[in-house]
Design a protein around this motif. Structure first.
Motif, mmCIF file in Angstrom:
data_model
loop_
_atom_site.group_PDB
_atom_site.id
_atom_site.type_symbol
_atom_site.label_atom_id
_atom_site.label_comp_id
_atom_site.label_asym_id
_atom_site.label_seq_id
_atom_site.Cartn_x
_atom_site.Cartn_y
_atom_site.Cartn_z
ATOM 1 N N UNK A 34 0.850 -1.190 0.000
ATOM 2 C CA UNK A 34 0.000 0.000 0.000
ATOM 3 C C UNK A 34 0.887 1.241 0.000
ATOM 4 N N UNK A 35 0.581 2.150 -0.926
ATOM 5 C CA UNK A 35 1.382 3.369 -1.068
ATOM 6 C C UNK A 35 0.477 4.582 -0.891
ATOM 7 N N UNK A 36 0.928 5.526 -0.088
ATOM 8 C CA UNK A 36 0.171 6.765 0.137
ATOM 9 C C UNK A 36 0.509 7.778 -0.948
ATOM 10 N N UNK A 37 -0.513 8.439 -1.473
ATOM 11 C CA UNK A 37 -0.240 9.592 -2.337
ATOM 12 C C UNK A 37 -1.218 10.679 -1.926
ATOM 13 N N UNK A 38 -1.042 11.878 -2.480
ATOM 14 C CA UNK A 38 -1.974 12.947 -2.115
ATOM 15 C C UNK A 38 -3.382 12.614 -2.582
ATOM 16 N N UNK A 39 -3.485 11.680 -3.549
ATOM 17 C CA UNK A 39 -4.821 11.290 -4.004
ATOM 18 C C UNK A 39 -5.393 10.125 -3.210
ATOM 19 N N UNK A 40 -4.678 9.698 -2.182
ATOM 20 C CA UNK A 40 -5.181 8.604 -1.348
ATOM 21 C C UNK A 40 -4.263 7.398 -1.390
ATOM 22 N N UNK A 41 -4.779 6.281 -0.847
ATOM 23 C CA UNK A 41 -3.981 5.066 -0.786
ATOM 24 C C UNK A 41 -4.057 4.315 -2.102
ATOM 25 N N UNK A 42 -2.913 3.752 -2.527
ATOM 26 C CA UNK A 42 -2.927 2.958 -3.742
ATOM 27 C C UNK A 42 -2.283 1.616 -3.472
ATOM 28 N N UNK A 58 8.052 7.831 -5.921
ATOM 29 C CA UNK A 58 8.891 8.161 -4.776
ATOM 30 C C UNK A 58 8.339 7.531 -3.495
ATOM 31 N N UNK A 59 7.044 7.681 -3.284
ATOM 32 C CA UNK A 59 6.449 7.139 -2.060
ATOM 33 C C UNK A 59 6.512 5.623 -2.021
ATOM 34 N N UNK A 60 6.373 4.997 -3.185
ATOM 35 C CA UNK A 60 6.475 3.537 -3.233
ATOM 36 C C UNK A 60 7.888 3.126 -2.812
ATOM 37 N N UNK A 61 8.883 3.805 -3.362
ATOM 38 C CA UNK A 61 10.269 3.484 -3.007
ATOM 39 C C UNK A 61 10.495 3.713 -1.519
ATOM 40 N N UNK A 62 9.926 4.795 -1.013
ATOM 41 C CA UNK A 62 10.116 5.130 0.390
ATOM 42 C C UNK A 62 9.436 4.101 1.301
#
Ligand code: ADP
Ligand code: MG
Ligand code: ZN
Length: 492
Positions: A110-118, A172-176
């Protein structure tokens, strides 16, 4: 990015498994930035003919943890394969990897983005070994290269995501997130600069409305998250401009030049056929029995995503604060220990003090939670003093700064510096009266409707109190006396 194209990004992540010994021999895994070259080498990892590899059980254990944390299907039997190519840092002439039958496949994260969780698919997780390291030297007009085999045979885990990331931020968030999970599991320290974690984005632009993926490039040599973001943005823009001019994107491997801020071609398209993959004849299939898998699953720690959800639910934190607190396992544990120890201060106040003041001090000093000179019980005590009104926020910041710099006990620091907040009504009344007597012009201004003068007067009294006045009581007292002195004599 132009709305004509959708960015399509998939990540290949190589993580050194920080086990004690190497993947196929008992040489130690050493820190290449500290050790002398070629101090951790034996005939196996030097690729001497006839030497036999033996699988490191710990490395498999680490790999299993990651595969399970990424919700993968674990294959009880997987196969090591030879990936042949010639390069001077690869003494055997092939790398032992996994190919058609990897350890694990079909996971997700699960990856967070400004558009929500993906939910991002994980295509595969497999084990392999690292190569040696070359240093190119020019000395007295001579060019030559040095080979260091300390890294040769160090266990590596490769994690491959599906091409389901559609923005620089998501990539970036996925990598993080992957880095954070590796660190939670204690298998990798997440150091990009030292090359212990290598993130290689595959990038293409898909014209909107088209189903097929466009040709992708792969970028190597990214040694920070900042360069990951810059490289992906640059590449998306480059490909778009190229296609808009009628050009064609070539499949290739690119490097990233951080100084010039551009990608640079490294080698052209690589074909799987070039590697002549074949099952490694010197190793039996890797068998992990279901009991091992289940024991590993049961021993997994609570992972960042689950922790974040729990922090939001149990402590009422904002998603942002919870995310910041769970990024590092030690920080999350510190936060919870403070919440447990605090008698009056609540979780939200604790989160604010940690992500605000404490992180500020840590950033300035370049340190982390594990370097703190005080424990969670001390911070809890400090926050309790604030919550009960014995210490005002300014005084508390002063105490925190001293705790941070020297350690110690909050109550003693408060005493030593006489920071105890003054709530005594009589004292406050006298301070306010004195300030108003001494500043008749401002009092008149305020009475004439100049509201901001209130803050100035407030500051005057605060100064008189040497910052010790209880701000809420002080505000109330100041309002009361100003109202008394205003011509209407009423509350404004
Ligand atoms: P390789 O050819 O390197 O063995 P794959 O074809 O399986 O690997 O893909 C490697 C990585 O490239 C994966 O992370 C995958 O998600 C990503 N990828 C595949 N196709 C594309 C594409 N068209 N655009 C962007 N990324 C892609
Ligand atoms: Mg690849
Ligand atoms: Zn060795």
């Amino acid at each position: 990015m132009s709305p004509k194209y959708q960015p399509v990004i998939g990540l290949e992540v190589h993580a050194v498994l920080e086990t004690r010994s190497k993947m196929f021999c008992d040489c130690p895994v050493v820190d290449s930035t500290h050790e002398q070259p070629n101090v951790a080498v034996c005939p196996v990892c030097a690729g001497m003919p006839g030497m036999l590899p033996v699988v490191n059980r710990s490395a498999v254990d680490y790999a299993l943890r990651v595969a399970l944390a990424l919700n993968c299907e674990i294959h009880n039997t997987s196969i090591f394969a030879r990936k042949s190519y010639f390069y001077p840092d690869l003494p055997k002439g092939f790398q032992i990897s996994q190919y058609e039958q990897p350890l694990a496949t079909k996971g997700w994260v699960m990856v967070e983005t400004t558009e929500g969780e993906q939910r991002v698919g994980i295509r595969r997780v497999h084990m392999e070994e690292d190569t040696g390291k070359l240093t190119h030297v020019v000395k007295d007009g001579q060019r030559y290269s040095l080979v260091d085999l300390n890294r040769s045979g160090v266990p590596l885990l490769e994690i491959v995501t599906e091409p389901e990331l559609h923005s620089v931020e998501a990539a970036r968030n996925c990598a993080y997130t992957l880095r954070s999970i590796l660190r939670y599991l204690g298998v990798n320290s997440g150091n990009l600069e030292k090359g212990l974690l290598r993130i290689e984005p595959n990038i293409s632009n898909r014209p909107l409305g088209i189903l097929e993926f466009a040709t992708r490039v792969e970028i190597k040599n990214l040694n920070s998250f900042r360069s990951l973001e810059r490289a992906v943005s640059y590449e998306l823009a480059r490909q778009e401009a190229l296609v808009e001019k009628g050009g064609v994107v070539k499949q290739q491997t690119l490097g990233w030049d951080d100084t010039r801020g551009t990608t640079v071609p490294q080698r052209s398209k690589e074909y799987a056929e070039d590697y002549r993959y074949l099952p490694e004849p010197d190793l039996p299939p890797l068998v992990v029995d279901p009991a091992w898998v289940e024991a590993t699953r049961a021993a997994l720690p609570e992972l960042p995503h689950a922790k974040r959800r729990r922090f939001i639910q149990d402590y009422g934190l904002s998603g942002y604060d919870a995310g910041v607190l769970v990024a590092e396992r030690e920080t999350a544990e510190f936060f919870e220990a403070v919440v447990m120890a605090a008698k009056v201060a609540d979780a939200k106040q604790t989160a604010n003090w940690i992500t605000g003041n404490l992180f500020g001090l840590m950033n300035e000093a370049g340190t982390s939670v594990t370097d703190l000179l005080f424990g969670p019980a001390d911070l809890a005590k400090l926050l309790d003093l604030v919550a009960t009104g014995e210490l005002n926020p300014a005084g508390a910041r002063q105490v925190l700064a001293e705790l941070f710099a020297k350690g110690g006990k909050p109550a003693q620091i408060v005493k030593k510096h006489g920071l105890k907040q003054v709530s005594d009504a009589k004292l406050l009344r006298n301070w306010v009266a004195k300030a108003l007597d001494g500043n008749p012009e401002q009092v008149a201004d305020y009475a004439a409707g100049n509201q901001p003068v209130f803050n100035w007067l407030f500051g005057q009294v605060m100064q008189t109190s040497k910052g010790k006045a209880n701000p809420n009581r002080l505000r109330a007292e100041l309002e009361r006396q100003l109202a008394e002195r205003s011509p209407e004599g009423g509350i404004r």
